[in-house]
Every structure is written in C-alpha cells, then in structure tokens.
Design a protein around this motif. Sequence first.
Motif, PDB file in Angstrom:
ATOM      1  N   UNK A   1      87.151  64.098  22.176  1.00  0.00           N
ATOM      2  CA  UNK A   1      87.434  65.273  22.206  1.00  0.00           C
ATOM      3  C   UNK A   1      86.017  66.136  23.354  1.00  0.00           C
ATOM      4  N   UNK A   2      87.024  67.078  24.632  1.00  0.00           N
ATOM      5  CA  UNK A   2      85.465  67.851  24.973  1.00  0.00           C
ATOM      6  C   UNK A   2      84.715  68.041  24.234  1.00  0.00           C
ATOM      7  N   UNK A   3      83.939  68.759  24.884  1.00  0.00           N
ATOM      8  CA  UNK A   3      82.423  69.140  24.232  1.00  0.00           C
ATOM      9  C   UNK A   3      83.229  70.426  23.887  1.00  0.00           C
ATOM     10  N   UNK A   4      83.700  71.680  24.724  1.00  0.00           N
ATOM     11  CA  UNK A   4      83.928  72.694  24.970  1.00  0.00           C
ATOM     12  C   UNK A   4      85.110  72.622  23.667  1.00  0.00           C
ATOM     13  N   UNK A   5      86.421  71.390  23.536  1.00  0.00           N
ATOM     14  CA  UNK A   5      87.339  72.104  22.253  1.00  0.00           C
ATOM     15  C   UNK A   5      86.229  71.733  21.104  1.00  0.00           C
TER      16      UNK A   5
ATOM     17  N   UNK B   1      74.671  60.292  14.642  1.00  0.00           N
ATOM     18  CA  UNK B   1      73.934  59.523  15.773  1.00  0.00           C
ATOM     19  C   UNK B   1      72.851  59.074  14.086  1.00  0.00           C
ATOM     20  N   UNK B   2      71.791  59.412  13.628  1.00  0.00           N
ATOM     21  CA  UNK B   2      71.042  59.262  12.742  1.00  0.00           C
ATOM     22  C   UNK B   2      71.662  58.783  11.396  1.00  0.00           C
TER      23      UNK B   2
ATOM     24  N   UNK C   1      76.745  52.205  19.354  1.00  0.00           N
ATOM     25  CA  UNK C   1      78.683  52.597  19.923  1.00  0.00           C
ATOM     26  C   UNK C   1      79.333  52.954  18.790  1.00  0.00           C
ATOM     27  N   UNK C   2      79.054  53.922  18.246  1.00  0.00           N
ATOM     28  CA  UNK C   2      80.105  53.641  17.260  1.00  0.00           C
ATOM     29  C   UNK C   2      80.437  55.374  18.279  1.00  0.00           C
ATOM     30  N   UNK C   3      79.414  55.936  18.179  1.00  0.00           N
ATOM     31  CA  UNK C   3      79.033  57.746  18.376  1.00  0.00           C
ATOM     32  C   UNK C   3      79.459  57.260  20.218  1.00  0.00           C
ATOM     33  N   UNK C   4      79.511  57.937  21.131  1.00  0.00           N
ATOM     34  CA  UNK C   4      80.249  57.701  22.269  1.00  0.00           C
ATOM     35  C   UNK C   4      79.867  59.127  22.980  1.00  0.00           C
TER      36      UNK C   4
ATOM     37  N   UNK D   1      82.754  63.659  23.983  1.00  0.00           N
ATOM     38  CA  UNK D   1      82.344  62.660  22.862  1.00  0.00           C
ATOM     39  C   UNK D   1      83.841  62.249  22.176  1.00  0.00           C
ATOM     40  N   UNK D   2      83.488  60.414  21.982  1.00  0.00           N
ATOM     41  CA  UNK D   2      84.349  59.813  21.163  1.00  0.00           C
ATOM     42  C   UNK D   2      83.788  59.114  20.451  1.00  0.00           C
ATOM     43  N   UNK D   3      84.699  58.844  19.473  1.00  0.00           N
ATOM     44  CA  UNK D   3      84.508  57.329  18.336  1.00  0.00           C
ATOM     45  C   UNK D   3      85.086  56.036  18.687  1.00  0.00           C
ATOM     46  N   UNK D   4      84.632  55.053  18.931  1.00  0.00           N
ATOM     47  CA  UNK D   4      84.599  54.067  18.997  1.00  0.00           C
ATOM     48  C   UNK D   4      86.024  53.687  17.866  1.00  0.00           C
TER      49      UNK D   4
END
Length: 533
Positions: free
Chosen positions: A42-46, A72-73, A80-83, A89-92
């Motif tokens: 998803x985009x940050x704005x969305x 992330x914590x 690399x799960x969250x990038x 922002x996206x998930x692997x």
Amino acid sequence: MLELTLFGRFSLRTVDGTDITPKSKKACGLLALLAYAPEMKRSRAWLVDHLWSDRHPDQGLGSLRQELSNLRKCLENYDGCVQSDRRWIWLSSDAFDCLGQDASSSDCEFLEGLDIRDQKFNDWRSKVSEKSAASSALVSHREVLDQFSQSSAPPISICCVSIGPEGASSTVVADVIATRIAEGISEHISVSHIANDKPRGELASSADILVECSVVEDNGFCVALIKVVHVDSGKIFYSKTCQMTGTAGSLVRSDILAKAAFDASEVTVEQLPHIIGVGQSSSHATALSRLALHKLFTFEANAIDEADQLLLEAYSIEKNGVFLAWAGLLNMIRSVEVMHSEQDETRERIDELIQKALSISGQNGLVRALAAQTTAILFRDPARSLPMAEDAVEMNPSSSFALQALATSKMLTGETEQAYAISAKSRNIASRSQFRQWWDLNHSMICVATGRFDEALALAEAVTRIVPTTRPMHRYLLSLYAEKGNFEAANRVKQKLIQLEPGFTLDQMIDDPEYPVHTLRRAGLIAPLKAMK
C-alpha cells in the motif's frame, strides 16, 4: 513463515505457535491493511487515509512512521518481513501465511477483536466482510489471486456481424464499422474474436458479445445502424443510428462514425462487468480498471493512490499490458500534479511500466497511445512518442486517446497548428465520454500553446467545474484571468490554489523555473501575474 489470522480472532504467530501480535491496535490495523492488499503493498498516503483519516496528512504520516516502528519491533527477529521506501510499505509474501480456515463458519468475523477508531478503516473492514460473506471461500491473498488468474471460465468472446446483401459495398462498409468497434473494445479487455464464417444462429450461440452493423444507401444519403448485444441475456450494451449525406465509403472516414465507434467501445466496456458479471477473470479485471479510471480522472490525490492500487490488482488478476499502461499514465499525472512531498515515483519507474506494458501488449493500440502520451508529457521526447502515437492512430483511427497522443507529440516537434487540429478532432470524438475532462484539459493546454487564449479559458473553466481539485487547470485559469485583466476572478482562483496546494504563492509561478507551468511561461502568460503582487 509467520501465521496471520485475519478471519476469526486477529493474531500473528510464529510457526511454533508463539503469539507475537503487536500490542498497538494501529500497528495491528497497519498489518491487516497490508496483508489484505494487492501484492501486500500500500502507499503511505492510502494507509494514512485509512488509519488517521481525521488528522492532517502530515500528522498522519508521523503517526504512520511510529506504528511502522512498533510493527518492526514485533518482527525484529524476522528481517525483511516489512519493507518500505518513501512512498510505499509492503510485506514480504514469502514471510506471511494469511489463515482463514474457519472463515466459512457463521460466527467467523473478519479482524475479530480488532477495534480501531477510524471511520475509513471500519468502512474498509465492512466492505471486506461483505465481499467475504458473499464468496464464502476465505483463503490466503495469494490463493485468491491464483484462483482468478487460473479461472476455468472461457475467455470473453466477441463476433462481428454485417447485415446486408453479400458482396454489396454497403455490407462491406458495415463489416468495417463492426470490426472497428470490436477492435476498440478489445483494446480495453482481453477477448477472443470469433470469425464470421458460420450461420448467424450458430455465431450467436458461440459468442458472448455480438457487434452488429447494417448500412443503407439511398439517393446520396447514408444510414448505419450499430448495435452491441450481450448474447446470453439479450441485453443491449449500445445502440446507435448514424446518418449523413454521401456514400457508405465516406461514412467510414467521417468523424460521425469515429464518434459512434468510440462511444460504443467505451459504453460496452463500462457496462460489461455489470451485464456479464465478474466470474471471468477478464471481466473482473475490467471492473477494477474501470473503477480505477473513475478515480484517476478526478485528479484528486487520495483517489489517484487508490486507482494505482486497483490497477495493480487488475494486473495481478489478468496479465494485460493495458493495466500497466494506465498505471504509467497515472504516475505521470501524479508526477505533474506534485501532490505530496513524499511522492518519489521516478522517471525510471514510469518508464519501466511503459516498457513492460509494450512488451506484453505492444500490438494494442490503446497501450501504444497511453505510452506515447506519457512519454511525450513526462520525457518530452517526440523521437520516442511520435512513432508510437502514429502507430496507435493507424491501429484505431477512432481512438481519441491515440489522436490526443499524436497531437501532444506534434506539439513537441513544433507542428503546432497540426497539433491543434488533431487535438480538436480528438476532443470532438470524445465529447460524450464520461472522462471528457481529460480531453478538455489537454486541448486547453494546446490552445494556450497556440495563442488561443479565449478557447483555453472556456475549456479550463469547464474542467474545473467537473473536477475542482485539478491543480494544473487552476494554474492555467489564474494566468488566463490575469491576462484578461479579470483580477477579481484571478484572486478567487489564487485562493483555491492555496487550498489545493498549501504554501502556494504567486512568486512560485513567477520566479521558480522548476514550477510546472512551462507551457504558460513559453506562451507569455506568467508576466500578467506580476500585476497581482
């Protein structure tokens, strides 16, 4: 692999069953929004719009950064799960398995126990719940996409039928008209063409869409009856009678026929998901892409972000290059609009979309038209855009998108009067389009470039009435009103621009060579603004 439960009690667990669900509800909401997104991205704005819709965008972006840190914590042992980058922002997809094995149960709630106080989030959650209840097949996101892309339903089929005496010139013309409409439809959706070599009854039973045309000539007068029908239900997508003085051959070359062919294609594609349904992958992808276009041509920042996601989802369902070509145009519009500080869609990314669209669907006239328009505006490279635009017009002379791309490319080569004539023709063909603001906007810019300021002003006023959030047309209105000496109207537009573009000043337009008003500057329409300071 991490196990994320979306249907039933929301949770995130490791493969050994350890619960690592984030304590922050907004972090959980962020995870859910990403997990259920096309390509888990998803985009940050969305995301801001769906988790902090009641806050100023800058505040929302700050909160998003904090919740991303919280997420992330929780996943610090899973690199690399969250990038993310500045925009996305996206998930692997390899790291998460979205579980829904109990989803068919009547008491299985989507995101059960996840209470987030944001109306946009809850609206999204309700829509997903309704869709899931209707399908009753709740599987992982990747499996859903696989089901659509591997649908066993046959592709949508289309057949052209010309009605009239075999071999007569009017029947040949009718066949040309029907074929042009069918080709226009197939630029937007994936269809299989059925040859007109069977008795009419057999043709009808083997086709989903029938394009019929008959032409009659009588004493220098020509009439064509066009009809596009859904065979199974008998519902009519489009019906039109075109008439003019002259021969049937002159009808083929006329703007009257080009207009009817463009209208028939657009109306059919728009109605197709409603009449045929979305059980076939091409119809489902078409439904998503049409929704994307309705959002795109509002030129509103959040709507464009949503349109971007819808086009990506359409492409994930069906690998049709036209969806990537639309995404390239969308990102070009976003770049020109300069809609937010974190917008980082690079020229390389847009060029990548164009090149991939051409590699997949290079023989699609609409793909070549959209690629040409994007290349002409963003890269200002007629050596690349002009051949593509000429090819697109040759493939479909009735395509207003192709003609507009050709006009834009001609402007870059200095053939301004020819560009104006082609753009005017393009706008006339698309005058009944539900997206006619696109052609009004482009023609207004060409009118400015060719010194037709009165015509440009009327078009800019029309565009801003239909889409009051478009920045480029307000910039044009501001300069055109100032050039006319109508400073009262110009000041109203200036205040509107300040609302649309916080921090906007006249000094930006007047003194900043990088501010996106290059056509106005070349036309001498920046100088009149100095009288407003």
